[in-house]
Design a protein around this motif. Structure first.
Motif, PDB file in Angstrom:
ATOM      1  N   ALA A   1      31.237   6.461  42.197  1.00 20.64           N
ATOM      2  CA  ALA A   1      30.813   7.207  41.004  1.00 20.64           C
ATOM      3  C   ALA A   1      29.679   8.174  41.328  1.00 20.64           C
ATOM      4  O   ALA A   1      29.654   9.303  40.830  1.00 20.64           O
ATOM      5  CB  ALA A   1      30.393   6.243  39.898  1.00 20.64           C
TER       6      ALA A   1
ATOM      7  N   GLU B   1      28.104  -1.474  34.879  1.00 18.84           N
ATOM      8  CA  GLU B   1      26.879  -0.829  35.372  1.00 18.84           C
ATOM      9  C   GLU B   1      26.914  -0.667  36.892  1.00 18.84           C
ATOM     10  O   GLU B   1      26.548   0.385  37.423  1.00 18.84           O
ATOM     11  CB  GLU B   1      25.650  -1.642  34.963  1.00 18.84           C
ATOM     12  CG  GLU B   1      24.354  -0.994  35.397  1.00 18.84           C
ATOM     13  CD  GLU B   1      23.123  -1.771  34.958  1.00 18.84           C
ATOM     14  OE1 GLU B   1      22.016  -1.251  35.182  1.00 18.84           O
ATOM     15  OE2 GLU B   1      23.243  -2.878  34.394  1.00 18.84           O
TER      16      GLU B   1
ATOM     17  N   TRP C   1      29.338   2.163  37.623  1.00 21.18           N
ATOM     18  CA  TRP C   1      28.738   3.449  37.256  1.00 21.18           C
ATOM     19  C   TRP C   1      27.714   3.907  38.289  1.00 21.18           C
ATOM     20  O   TRP C   1      27.609   5.081  38.609  1.00 21.18           O
ATOM     21  CB  TRP C   1      28.102   3.356  35.876  1.00 21.18           C
ATOM     22  CG  TRP C   1      27.413   4.610  35.462  1.00 21.18           C
ATOM     23  CD1 TRP C   1      26.058   4.834  35.431  1.00 21.18           C
ATOM     24  CD2 TRP C   1      28.022   5.833  35.037  1.00 21.18           C
ATOM     25  NE1 TRP C   1      25.793   6.109  35.007  1.00 21.18           N
ATOM     26  CE2 TRP C   1      26.984   6.750  34.761  1.00 21.18           C
ATOM     27  CE3 TRP C   1      29.339   6.240  34.870  1.00 21.18           C
ATOM     28  CZ2 TRP C   1      27.232   8.043  34.314  1.00 21.18           C
ATOM     29  CZ3 TRP C   1      29.580   7.522  34.432  1.00 21.18           C
ATOM     30  CH2 TRP C   1      28.541   8.401  34.162  1.00 21.18           C
TER      31      TRP C   1
ATOM     32  N   MET D   1      33.535   6.900  31.521  1.00 23.27           N
ATOM     33  CA  MET D   1      34.384   5.963  32.229  1.00 23.27           C
ATOM     34  C   MET D   1      35.428   5.415  31.261  1.00 23.27           C
ATOM     35  O   MET D   1      35.188   5.309  30.070  1.00 23.27           O
ATOM     36  CB  MET D   1      33.569   4.806  32.794  1.00 23.27           C
ATOM     37  CG  MET D   1      32.672   5.176  33.936  1.00 23.27           C
ATOM     38  SD  MET D   1      31.922   3.790  34.846  1.00 23.27           S
ATOM     39  CE  MET D   1      31.574   2.561  33.666  1.00 23.27           C
TER      40      MET D   1
END
Length: 124
Positions: free
Chosen positions: A36, A28, A31, A1
């Motif tokens: 994602a 987090e 992600w 990222m």
């Protein structure tokens, strides 16, 4: 990222699309977020996610540079790539040598075993 100066999170330095904003979620959470996660599924299936569309990275450019064979109904509208042996070997001379040394049956054999996951170029 990658995080841009304005807090937007992209999957890499090439992508123009965003996964989220650090002003709205933690790294987090981004992600592990739906965009994602979907992006990772697209990559596993050798498909280009809209977040990556038009990116100049090897994965996207290899897919765009390859010849296409119409729409495949099982691929949900994603173009199916046509493998051209001569172009692959020209772009990857180490593979040509490996075939000559008996390590692979063909360029396609190499591409299926390693080339796709290594983002090998399909043509120059």
């Amino acid at each position: 990222m990658m995080v841009t100066a304005d807090g937007m999170v992209t999957p890499c330095c090439f992508a123009s699309g965003h996964l989220g904003s650090l002003h709205e979620a933690t790294a987090e959470a981004i992600w592990n977020g739906p965009i994602a996660m979907e992006l990772r599924q697209f990559i596993k299936a050798d498909k280009i996610h809209p977040v990556c569309a038009g990116a100049p990275c090897k994965f996207v450019q290899n897919a765009l540079a390859a010849n296409t064979a119409g729409k495949d109904s099982e691929d949900n509208g994603v173009n199916t790539l046509i493998f051209v042996e001569a172009l692959y070997l020209e772009a990857n001379p180490d593979v040509k040598i490996a075939i000559e040394n008996g390590q692979f049956k063909s360029g396609l054999d190499h591409f299926e075993q390693y080339g796709r996951s290594e983002c090998r170029r399909l043509k120059l």
